[in-house]
Enzyme design. Structure first.
Site, mmCIF file in Angstrom:
data_model
loop_
_atom_site.group_PDB
_atom_site.id
_atom_site.type_symbol
_atom_site.label_atom_id
_atom_site.label_comp_id
_atom_site.label_asym_id
_atom_site.label_seq_id
_atom_site.Cartn_x
_atom_site.Cartn_y
_atom_site.Cartn_z
ATOM 1 N N LYS A 231 4.642 -4.571 10.885
ATOM 2 C CA LYS A 231 4.951 -3.130 10.888
ATOM 3 C C LYS A 231 3.636 -2.355 11.026
ATOM 4 C CE LYS A 231 5.368 0.359 8.796
ATOM 5 N NZ LYS A 231 4.637 1.588 9.192
ATOM 6 N N GLU A 305 -4.639 -5.798 0.617
ATOM 7 C CA GLU A 305 -5.982 -5.333 1.000
ATOM 8 C C GLU A 305 -5.938 -3.814 0.896
ATOM 9 O OE1 GLU A 305 -8.453 -7.266 1.791
ATOM 10 O OE2 GLU A 305 -7.561 -9.156 2.414
ATOM 11 N N CYS A 339 -12.013 0.925 5.060
ATOM 12 C CA CYS A 339 -11.761 0.667 3.634
ATOM 13 C C CYS A 339 -13.031 0.275 2.902
ATOM 14 C CB CYS A 339 -10.723 -0.422 3.490
ATOM 15 S SG CYS A 339 -11.109 -1.873 4.474
ATOM 16 N N GLU A 436 -11.423 7.775 -2.850
ATOM 17 C CA GLU A 436 -11.654 7.360 -1.477
ATOM 18 C C GLU A 436 -11.374 8.542 -0.545
ATOM 19 O OE1 GLU A 436 -8.800 4.629 0.292
ATOM 20 O OE2 GLU A 436 -10.466 3.476 1.095
HETATM 21 P P1 NAD Z 1 -0.863 3.814 3.698
HETATM 22 O O1 NAD Z 1 -0.792 2.985 2.481
HETATM 23 O O2 NAD Z 1 -0.355 5.193 3.642
HETATM 24 O O3 NAD Z 1 -0.073 3.107 4.882
HETATM 25 C C1 NAD Z 1 -0.338 1.785 5.262
HETATM 26 C C2 NAD Z 1 0.905 1.215 5.891
HETATM 27 O O4 NAD Z 1 1.919 1.113 4.896
HETATM 28 C C3 NAD Z 1 1.489 2.040 7.023
HETATM 29 O O5 NAD Z 1 1.979 1.150 8.000
HETATM 30 C C4 NAD Z 1 2.630 2.773 6.344
HETATM 31 O O6 NAD Z 1 3.655 3.142 7.214
HETATM 32 C C5 NAD Z 1 3.109 1.724 5.366
HETATM 33 N N1 NAD Z 1 3.820 2.242 4.189
HETATM 34 C C6 NAD Z 1 3.764 3.483 3.639
HETATM 35 N N2 NAD Z 1 4.555 3.540 2.549
HETATM 36 C C7 NAD Z 1 5.123 2.317 2.402
HETATM 37 C C8 NAD Z 1 6.005 1.742 1.456
HETATM 38 N N3 NAD Z 1 6.489 2.438 0.437
HETATM 39 N N4 NAD Z 1 6.363 0.452 1.601
HETATM 40 C C9 NAD Z 1 5.862 -0.290 2.615
HETATM 41 N N5 NAD Z 1 5.028 0.198 3.543
HETATM 42 C C10 NAD Z 1 4.646 1.478 3.440
HETATM 43 O O7 NAD Z 1 -2.384 3.750 4.143
HETATM 44 P P2 NAD Z 1 -3.032 4.399 5.418
HETATM 45 O O8 NAD Z 1 -3.271 5.828 5.128
HETATM 46 O O9 NAD Z 1 -2.298 4.032 6.652
HETATM 47 O O10 NAD Z 1 -4.415 3.590 5.485
HETATM 48 C C11 NAD Z 1 -5.505 3.982 4.801
HETATM 49 C C12 NAD Z 1 -5.678 3.119 3.575
HETATM 50 O O11 NAD Z 1 -5.753 1.744 3.924
HETATM 51 C C13 NAD Z 1 -6.993 3.417 2.892
HETATM 52 O O12 NAD Z 1 -6.783 3.534 1.509
HETATM 53 C C14 NAD Z 1 -7.840 2.198 3.195
HETATM 54 O O13 NAD Z 1 -8.834 1.933 2.279
HETATM 55 C C15 NAD Z 1 -6.838 1.120 3.292
HETATM 56 N N6 NAD Z 1 -7.341 -0.002 4.078
HETATM 57 C C16 NAD Z 1 -7.708 -1.143 3.438
HETATM 58 C C17 NAD Z 1 -8.230 -2.213 4.152
HETATM 59 C C18 NAD Z 1 -8.647 -3.470 3.462
HETATM 60 O O14 NAD Z 1 -8.821 -4.478 4.117
HETATM 61 N N7 NAD Z 1 -8.811 -3.457 2.148
HETATM 62 C C19 NAD Z 1 -8.353 -2.124 5.530
HETATM 63 C C20 NAD Z 1 -7.962 -0.950 6.161
HETATM 64 C C21 NAD Z 1 -7.443 0.114 5.419
#
Ligand code: NAD
Length: 525
Positions: A231, A305, A339, A436
């Site tokens: 997804k 992650e 991240c 963050e």
């Molecule tokens: P997000 O958590 O809002 O969304 C991530 C994904 O989860 C998207 O595909 C979203 O549609 C989905 N999602 C949202 N709500 C959900 C739910 N209730 N159940 C299942 N899926 C759901 O994050 P974002 O804004 O897209 O990404 C930024 C975040 O990701 C930052 O906090 C960043 O640090 C983190 N990140 C971490 C890593 C790592 O390897 N640790 C890498 C990249 C990004």
């Protein structure tokens, strides 16, 4: 050379791209008298990436609409122009994708010898290389990141992940992971009992590295014999869908990889689906916690992650120019949408002034604007929502008493933009030092002793990454032992390799991606 500050310059790009997303050089203190020379436009052609008006879900090897016909738009964040309409997967589509993945797992993929599975991964890797420019352009259009980053980092690393994991597919018993029984004993040749795949993996990824995160998820899952339902994030679905097309091109058996596009609701349906054996999530800590709660007690395996608030620690013996490059790379790469971004600069008090001065000079030379221009250093913020979040946290930094600085720069009129920003006079209690920001915003704090540096660096609920800049090898080791972070870079920053495990602990999540440790996340070992 011809200057391309906002308002001037020539380009063969479509008018919507030109009008609102021309590169602007950031004239800072050193450039006050005007730059000695200027850049000519160097736009990458968008012709290579043909974007369809509509995209379907990829289920069982075929593209098709959502069961209820719903769609959502994906836009170019540099221009706010719509790029395409994409199917919005609901519960019925999730059922169908999980069933297709289950069927492929039982009938084809798990029984297939590892050496045969490897051939598909190699093929995908090679096609990614062959179609690299197309992927890079599409990624920059959908995400807003500079073409030089999608071209030189995202796409080559995505291919490298498939190559690396292809090599493991027929050698899993040598990965040192033990057997299904947990016995784990190796024979004289270093071979343990063969670990088993888990089944169907539900994988949810964010928007900051859309193709690369897809590769990080799919490659190890496929190499270890699992099938996948992926997804992608709602603001960046296009390269995951192009990757699905690559799976077709590689003749990957239908159902081995499925792609469900949609937002949180779709992700949630996938996470809570009873037919899924393993959930791999990359995204925010907030959603990660929600997923933990949804998965608790179900017997599903989980890796998370999540976010970070990394410290980049500069000692007084570090070569200043090299450290400044590392600081810039640490926080302004990918507009800070990283991240593991080094969003907290901890600099030793005795060199703080010179480091900040050099940093300002360097920031004044960065070029912000059209992501498809090969000279662009800072592209667009991925969405209005993210821009609002960065703006709000930066305003909070000022309100709390920190000094805000950005090089003078004119932002393009349309699209989502934020200038590189530096905060000095930051206290540990400020929100900009704790939360963050996920944007091009750096908080500068100082320290006097190594012990104080460690205490301040570890003063965060996150634990994903850190950087250390010093000439002393012994100090690097001393720091690495004490910094509570999954990855510690020494005299460099943001280095990634598929052989090197990546991941965090505490609120940055658990589990590793890459290397032998990443394989363990997809095996019953
Ligand atoms: P997000 O958590 O809002 O969304 C991530 C994904 O989860 C998207 O595909 C979203 O549609 C989905 N999602 C949202 N709500 C959900 C739910 N209730 N159940 C299942 N899926 C759901 O994050 P974002 O804004 O897209 O990404 C930024 C975040 O990701 C930052 O906090 C960043 O640090 C983190 N990140 C971490 C890593 C790592 O390897 N640790 C890498 C990249 C990004």
């Amino acid at each position: 050379m011809t200057g391309i500050r906002a308002g001037r310059g020539q380009s063969a790009r479509p008018p919507d791209e030109v009008a609102s997303a021309r590169s602007t050089d950031l004239a800072g203190p050193s450039a006050a008298a005007g730059p000695a020379w200027d850049y000519a436009p160097a736009p990458e052609s968008r012709e290579i990436a043909s974007i369809a008006a509509e995209y379907g879900l990829f289920i069982g090897g075929e593209f098709g609409p959502a069961a209820d016909g719903r769609q959502f738009p994906t836009i170019n964040p540099a221009t706010e122009q719509p790029l395409a309409r994409v199917a919005l997967a609901g519960v019925a589509d999730t059922d169908r994708a999980v069933a297709a993945a289950r069927h492929a797992y039982e009938q084809v993929w798990a029984p297939m010898p590892g050496a045969e599975r490897a051939k598909y991964l190699y093929r995908i890797a090679r096609i990614l290389q062959e179609r690299a420019r197309e992927f890079a352009v599409l990624e920059s259009l959908d995400n807003g990141k500079p073409i030089k980053e999608s071209r030189d980092v995202d796409v080559p690393l995505a291919a490298a992940h498939f190559f690396y994991h292809a090599g493991w597919a027929d050698k899993l018993e040598y990965a040192g992971l033990g057997g299904a029984s947990g016995a784990g004993g190796a024979d004289g040749a270093g071979r343990g009992t063969a670990p088993r795949p888990l089944g169907v993996a539900g994988q949810v990824i964010p928007w900051n590295f859309p193709l690369l995160m897809a590769a990080w998820k799919l490659a190890p899952a496929l190499a270890t014999g699992n099938t996948c339902v992926l997804k992608p994030a709602e603001t960046t679905p296009l390269t995951a869908l192009l990757l699905a097309e690559v799976c077709q091109q590689a003749d990957l058996p239908p159902g081995v990889v499925n792609v469900l596009t949609g937002a949180g609701e779709t992700g949630s349906a996938l996470v809570s689906h009873p037919g899924v054996n393993k959930i791999a999530f990359t995204g925010s800590t907030e959603v990660g916690k929600e997923i933990s709660r949804a998965v608790a007690g179900t017997g599903k395996r989980l890796t998370l992650e999540l976010g970070g608030k990394a410290a980049n620690v500069v000692f007084d013996d570090a070569p200043v120019d090299q450290a400044v490059e590392g600081i810039v790379n640490g926080i302004f790469f990918n507009q800070g949408h990283v991240c593991c971004a080094g969003s907290r600069l901890l600099v030793q008090e005795s060199v703080a002034d010179i480091v900040v001065e050099r940093l300002k000079e360097r920031l004044a030379t960065l070029r912000l604007g059209d992501p498809l221009d090969k000279n662009t250093d800072i592209g667009a913020i991925n969405s209005r929502e993210q821009l609002d979040k960065i703006s709000a946290l930066s305003a909070a930094g000022e309100a709390e008493g920190a000094q805000r600085w950005s090089p003078p720069c004119r932002l393009p009129e349309r699209g989502y933009w934020f200038p590189p920003t530096l905060f000095t006079g930051v206290s540990q209690s400020y929100r900009i030092a704790r939360e963050e920001i996920f944007g091009p915003v750096l908080s500068v704090l100082t320290f006097r002793t190594p012990e104080e540096a460690v205490t301040k660096a570890n003063n965060t609920p996150y634990g994903l990454s850190a950087g250390v800049w010093t000439e002393k090898g012994s100090r690097i080791l001393w720091m690495a032992q004490r910094l509570r972070a999954g990855v510690v870079w020494a005299n460099t920053y943001n280095r990634f390799d598929p052989a090197s495990p990546f991941g965090g602990y505490r609120e940055s999540g658990f589990g590793r991606e890459g290397g032998r440790h990443g394989l363990a996340a997809y095996l019953d070992a």
